[in-house]
Design an enzyme around this catalytic site. Structure first.
Site, short mmCIF file in Angstrom:
data_model
loop_
_atom_site.label_atom_id
_atom_site.label_comp_id
_atom_site.label_asym_id
_atom_site.label_seq_id
_atom_site.Cartn_x
_atom_site.Cartn_y
_atom_site.Cartn_z
N GLN A 54 -19.41 -6.21 -2.73
CA GLN A 54 -18.74 -5.16 -1.96
C GLN A 54 -19.76 -4.49 -1.04
O GLN A 54 -20.77 -3.95 -1.51
CB GLN A 54 -18.13 -4.13 -2.92
CG GLN A 54 -17.82 -2.76 -2.32
CD GLN A 54 -16.71 -2.79 -1.30
OE1 GLN A 54 -16.98 -2.87 -0.12
NE2 GLN A 54 -15.48 -2.74 -1.76
N ARG A 56 -19.56 -1.77 0.71
CA ARG A 56 -19.63 -0.32 0.58
C ARG A 56 -20.21 0.04 -0.79
O ARG A 56 -19.71 -0.39 -1.82
CB ARG A 56 -18.24 0.30 0.72
CG ARG A 56 -18.23 1.80 0.45
CD ARG A 56 -16.83 2.35 0.33
NE ARG A 56 -16.18 2.46 1.62
CZ ARG A 56 -14.91 2.82 1.76
NH1 ARG A 56 -14.17 3.06 0.69
NH2 ARG A 56 -14.37 2.91 2.95
N SER A 70 -3.46 12.32 -4.78
CA SER A 70 -2.31 11.67 -4.15
C SER A 70 -1.70 10.63 -5.07
O SER A 70 -0.48 10.53 -5.21
CB SER A 70 -2.75 11.01 -2.83
OG SER A 70 -1.69 10.25 -2.27
N GLY A 75 1.72 7.92 -6.99
CA GLY A 75 1.46 6.58 -7.46
C GLY A 75 0.63 5.82 -6.43
O GLY A 75 0.29 6.34 -5.37
N GLU A 96 -11.09 -0.96 -3.56
CA GLU A 96 -11.93 -0.36 -4.60
C GLU A 96 -11.73 1.15 -4.71
O GLU A 96 -11.80 1.71 -5.81
CB GLU A 96 -13.41 -0.67 -4.35
CG GLU A 96 -14.30 -0.18 -5.49
CD GLU A 96 -15.68 -0.79 -5.48
OE1 GLU A 96 -16.55 -0.28 -6.22
OE2 GLU A 96 -15.90 -1.78 -4.75
N ARG A 97 -11.45 1.84 -3.58
CA ARG A 97 -11.21 3.28 -3.66
C ARG A 97 -9.95 3.56 -4.48
O ARG A 97 -9.93 4.48 -5.31
CB ARG A 97 -11.07 3.89 -2.26
CG ARG A 97 -12.37 3.95 -1.48
CD ARG A 97 -12.18 4.59 -0.11
NE ARG A 97 -11.88 6.01 -0.22
CZ ARG A 97 -10.71 6.55 0.04
NH1 ARG A 97 -9.70 5.80 0.43
NH2 ARG A 97 -10.52 7.85 -0.07
N GLU A 129 6.08 -16.14 3.59
CA GLU A 129 7.35 -16.26 2.87
C GLU A 129 7.81 -14.90 2.37
O GLU A 129 9.00 -14.58 2.37
CB GLU A 129 7.19 -17.23 1.69
CG GLU A 129 7.03 -18.69 2.12
CD GLU A 129 6.72 -19.61 0.96
OE1 GLU A 129 6.69 -19.11 -0.19
OE2 GLU A 129 6.49 -20.80 1.19
N ASN A 130 6.86 -14.08 1.95
CA ASN A 130 7.19 -12.76 1.45
C ASN A 130 7.83 -11.91 2.55
O ASN A 130 8.80 -11.17 2.30
CB ASN A 130 5.92 -12.08 0.94
CG ASN A 130 6.21 -10.88 0.05
OD1 ASN A 130 7.06 -10.93 -0.81
ND2 ASN A 130 5.50 -9.81 0.28
N ARG A 133 11.57 -12.40 3.15
CA ARG A 133 12.53 -11.96 2.14
C ARG A 133 13.42 -10.85 2.69
O ARG A 133 13.01 -10.06 3.54
CB ARG A 133 11.81 -11.47 0.89
CG ARG A 133 11.20 -12.58 0.04
CD ARG A 133 10.22 -12.04 -0.97
NE ARG A 133 10.77 -10.92 -1.72
CZ ARG A 133 10.03 -10.15 -2.52
NH1 ARG A 133 8.74 -10.35 -2.63
NH2 ARG A 133 10.59 -9.16 -3.19
#
Length: 300
Positions: A54, A56, A70, A75, A96-97, A129-130, A133
């Site tokens: 990573q 950062r 938040s 969520g 990662e945050r 494909e998603n 939908r």
């Protein structure tokens, strides 16, 4: 809310599938791999390791705390992306945050997209494909487009060819990600529509976005009423001399201003006289945004 519950249950079901040793998925060719790639899965935070490569290394504690707040209230809106390493072991690819903030608030699981090995082509196919939908909300579609840009390095032009959508349509979806997370959640939960979001995104200040969003929900404003409210907001915050000059612009300039604003995802200003003389102003706030706009202009 039933829709959200259904998706959450689906994520848990896929999570259980991945914990079954007899269904250990290692490649896109394995049984049930199609049920995982391109879908959101609820993964145990303890089963995820951070990426040692990573770039950062420093995370602002205050910003992380704000994100944690938040997440506690709303969520995790945008799922993280992980790469499957071994049985029930994953490595962070992006997010990662969100991963760290989720741990801060004591979450046990986190929604995630799983990449099988390094098969970029399969990931691209799954994302495309998603997008096709029928049950996706506008924010989910926007996030899928953004992932194609971030992870597959597709330009909007190439994406237009892959998914069979106009580039302007893709741009409109991507612009929704500039909305405050509270408004994004409202669109996902059906409190407002994509049309409302397209109007609200023209307001840069997040606090002003939220104030108008609360009016939309509280007064049940239509998309047209929202557009008029946004127009009134800008007229109120624009100096009188600018408004007067803008009002004199001929129809072709006003039309071009709207088209350019939509095409470039930037607040373009077109000023012109009836004889056709004038100027185009395109603001940008970062070098990255400048390069994005320049690329769109050059590519046509």
């Amino acid at each position: 809310m039933a829709k959200a519950t259904k998706k959450q249950a689906l994520g848990r079901g896929l999570s259980a599938l991945l914990k079954d040793p007899e269904n250990d998925i290692q490649s896109v060719a394995d049984k049930n791999a199609d049920k995982v790639v391109g879908n959101i899965v609820e993964l145990d935070l303890e089963a995820i390791e951070v990426n040692p490569f990573q770039p950062r290394s420093n995370f602002n504690d205050e910003a992380l705390s704000e994100l944690a707040t938040s997440i506690r209230e709303l969520g995790v809106i945008q799922p993280i992306t992980v790469r499957k390493m071994n049985f029930n072991q994953y490595q962070l690819v992006s997010g990662e945050r969100r991963f760290r903030a989720s741990k801060l608030v004591g979450l046990k699981t986190i929604p995630a997209y799983i990449r099988i090995a390094n098969d970029q082509e399969s990931l691209e196919m799954a994302l495309v494909e998603n997008i096709q939908r029928q049950d996706l909300d506008p924010i989910e579609i926007a996030l899928s487009y953004q992932r194609l840009i971030d992870e597959i390095q597709l330009t909007q032009e190439k994406m237009s060819d892959r998914v069979g959508k106009k580039r302007s349509t893709i741009t409109n979806y991507l612009r929704l990600l500039r909305l405050d997370p509270i408004i994004q959640t409202g669109i996902r939960d059906g409190f407002t529509t994509m049309g409302h979001g397209r109007a609200l995104v023209n307001i840069e200040k997040k606090e002003d976005q939220i104030a108008l969003y609360e009016r939309i929900v509280g007064e049940n404003l239509s998309v047209r009423e929202t557009e008029r409210a946004v127009k009134a907001y800008h007229e109120k915050s624009t100096p009188t001399n600018t408004s007067k000059s803008k009002a004199k612009s001929p129809a072709f300039a006003t039309s071009a201003e709207n088209e350019l604003t939509e095409h470039l995802s930037a607040k373009v200003a077109v000023q012109a006289t009836e004889k056709g003389k004038g100027k185009i102003t395109i603001p940008f706030s970062t070098e990255e945004e400048f390069n994005r706009i320049k690329k769109l202009i050059i590519s046509g």
